[in-house]
Design an enzyme around this catalytic site. Structure first.
Site, short mmCIF file in Angstrom:
data_model
loop_
_atom_site.label_atom_id
_atom_site.label_comp_id
_atom_site.label_asym_id
_atom_site.label_seq_id
_atom_site.Cartn_x
_atom_site.Cartn_y
_atom_site.Cartn_z
N ASN A 10 44.45 36.95 31.51
CA ASN A 10 45.21 37.74 32.47
C ASN A 10 46.67 37.58 32.08
OD1 ASN A 10 46.45 38.89 34.64
ND2 ASN A 10 45.34 37.71 36.20
N HIS A 183 42.98 45.56 42.76
CA HIS A 183 42.06 44.45 43.12
C HIS A 183 40.60 44.89 42.99
CE1 HIS A 183 45.28 42.71 46.13
NE2 HIS A 183 45.40 42.18 44.91
N LEU A 212 42.55 39.32 51.06
CA LEU A 212 43.83 38.89 51.64
C LEU A 212 44.38 37.71 50.85
CD1 LEU A 212 42.69 38.93 55.41
CD2 LEU A 212 43.61 40.82 54.05
N ASN A 214 48.13 36.79 48.27
CA ASN A 214 49.55 37.11 48.39
C ASN A 214 49.71 38.63 48.34
OD1 ASN A 214 52.21 36.26 48.76
ND2 ASN A 214 52.62 36.48 46.56
N ASN A 337 40.58 31.03 53.52
CA ASN A 337 41.04 29.75 54.08
C ASN A 337 41.61 29.81 55.49
OD1 ASN A 337 40.67 27.96 51.71
ND2 ASN A 337 42.06 29.44 50.77
N GLU A 387 37.39 36.67 40.30
CA GLU A 387 37.69 37.78 39.40
C GLU A 387 37.42 37.42 37.95
OE1 GLU A 387 41.38 38.16 41.90
OE2 GLU A 387 41.36 40.18 41.08
#
Ligand code: AMP
Length: 402
Positions: A10, A183, A212, A214, A337, A387
């Site tokens: 990435n 995403h 959800l 950043n 979280n 991912e």
């Protein structure tokens, strides 16, 4: 195929995140991150998961992505896993923008590179960095299949009614202005994992996925296919994010230009980097925001309320788009979280069949799990995203067919 390893890259403009996976059992052999490429104090953090060793850190100048990838390969080689290893089957690259052209993971050749380059005007921040990563990896291992996995691909199934903005069609087409969504790798993985959690086939379930982190986005997935998503031409549209505004009257921009005398770049920075939670209360980390709320901080409480209000609007909108919803899945840093976010987002939606069980919601786990009571009409789930595993899986499946 005898080689079974896939390296996932990435590449950002000054960073490279990587993971090496063994696709025989989807295990992670190593992972790491290079930051501040091009600076005097570039930093490499490498975690050799296969050997169970401690993370190693190295700081020093790395001139470019080639130096960074060579350093990564040297770290991997200490455990016999270097880029030159015959066990490496392929490299999978995350590519942010695939436009309308790339609907699936694609083996990279010169024509594919040219097409990714052609998309730079709609992804000026991301695609050039992704291209640099690909070119560097190809120069180091020209013989190895390299696959591009696009963040936009999962959303290419959106109908025109969801993908088009209501602006002049010729202008939109000339500048390739439409809603692409991002995403996608996460939305694809999580919607499938949610079906699995329910013990059903992806084709048989409708899921609202709430990614959800950043950055944040929602998607409406009908029978495994995306029918709407909240990000648009760029990742700025949609939910309130860590530093991005999400939805807003576009006339705010004209107002800032005319009355605020701000330049295009200043407004770009304001809306992408200084808005959302950080703009509203000075913090973009949900842990810190919750801590401040517990101490009675009003600004943090208002930021949280605005965040939740937007989220709830998207849940309602996607309920209407789908008609029937089998599950809502929360994922990424906040979704996985932050129990208070999940509780608040679903609060008051009992009439839609959506309820969160307080005790189940409070459980901390890395596993996919249900947080709705057994009798609920709509399953509410927490499904950790992965991912890198999805990129590796798609890459490996594709090179297996070459
Ligand atoms: P991501 O972009 O998916 O890595 O998500 C990063 C964001 O997740 C951070 O900015 C935090 O707001 C949030 N986050 C991470 N861990 C927690 C946690 N334990 N509780 C609440 N929020 C968290």
């Amino acid at each position: 195929m005898s080689s079974s390893r896939v390296l996932v890259l990435n590449s950002g403009s000054s960073s490279v995140k990587y993971q090496l996976l063994d696709m025989r059992d989807s295990s992670r052999l190593a992972m790491g991150l290079v930051e501040r490429i091009g600076e005097e104090s570039s930093r490499l953090k490498h975690t050799p998961l296969a050997s169970g060793g401690a993370s190693r850190e190295w700081t020093g100048p790395m001139a470019d992505h080639e130096a960074a990838l060579k350093a990564v390969s040297a770290e991997l080689a200490k455990d016999g896993l270097g880029l030159d290893s015959p066990e490496l089957a392929a490299i999978g690259h995350r590519v942010v923008h695939g436009g309308r052209h790339f609907t699936e993971p694609t083996v990279i050749d010169d024509a594919v590179l040219a097409e990714i380059e052609r998309l730079i005007p709609v992804a000026p921040l991301h695609n050039p960095a992704n291209l640099t990563g690909i070119r560097t990896a190809r120069s180091l291992r020209p013989d190895l299949p390299q696959v591009a996995v696009f963040d936009t691909a999962f959303h290419t199934t959106m109908p025109e009614s969801a993908a088009r903005y209501a602006i002049d069609v010729e202008t939109a087409d000339r500048h390739r202005i439409r809603r692409y969504g991002f995403h996608g790798t996460s939305h694809a993985y999580v919607s499938r994992a949610t079906a699995k959690l329910l013990g059903r086939a992806p084709e048989d379930v409708n899921v609202i996925v709430l990614h959800l982190g950043n950055g944040a986005s929602a998607s409406a997935v009908r029978g495994g296919r995306c029918v709407d998503t909240s990000m648009g031409l760029t990742p700025l549209e949609g939910l309130v994010m860590g530093t991005r505004s999400g939805d807003m009257d576009p006339a705010v921009i004209f107002h800032l230009m005319r009355v605020g005398e701000m330049s295009t770049d200043e407004i770009d920075t304001l809306l992408n980097k200084k808005s959302g939670l950080i703009g509203l209360c000075g913090d973009n980390d949900m842990r810190e925001i919750r801590r401040r709320i517990d101490e009675g901080d009003q600004r943090a409480a208002l930021a949280f309320d605005i965040y939740i209000h937007r989220l709830k609007k998207y849940i309602g909108a996607y309920y209407a788009v789908l008609g029937k919803v089998d599950a809502i899945a929360f994922t990424a840093g906040v979704g996985e979280n932050a129990a208070p976010v999940r509780e608040a987002a679903v609060a008051g939606l009992e009439e839609l069949g959506m309820v969160v069980d307080g005790e189940l919601n409070a459980v901390r786990s890395d596993e996919p799990r249900l947080i709705s009571p057994g009798h609920a009409r709509v399953a509410v789930a927490v499904v950790p995203t992965d991912e890198e595993l999805e990129i590796a899986t798609q890459t490996y499946a594709l090179v297996g067919r070459i």
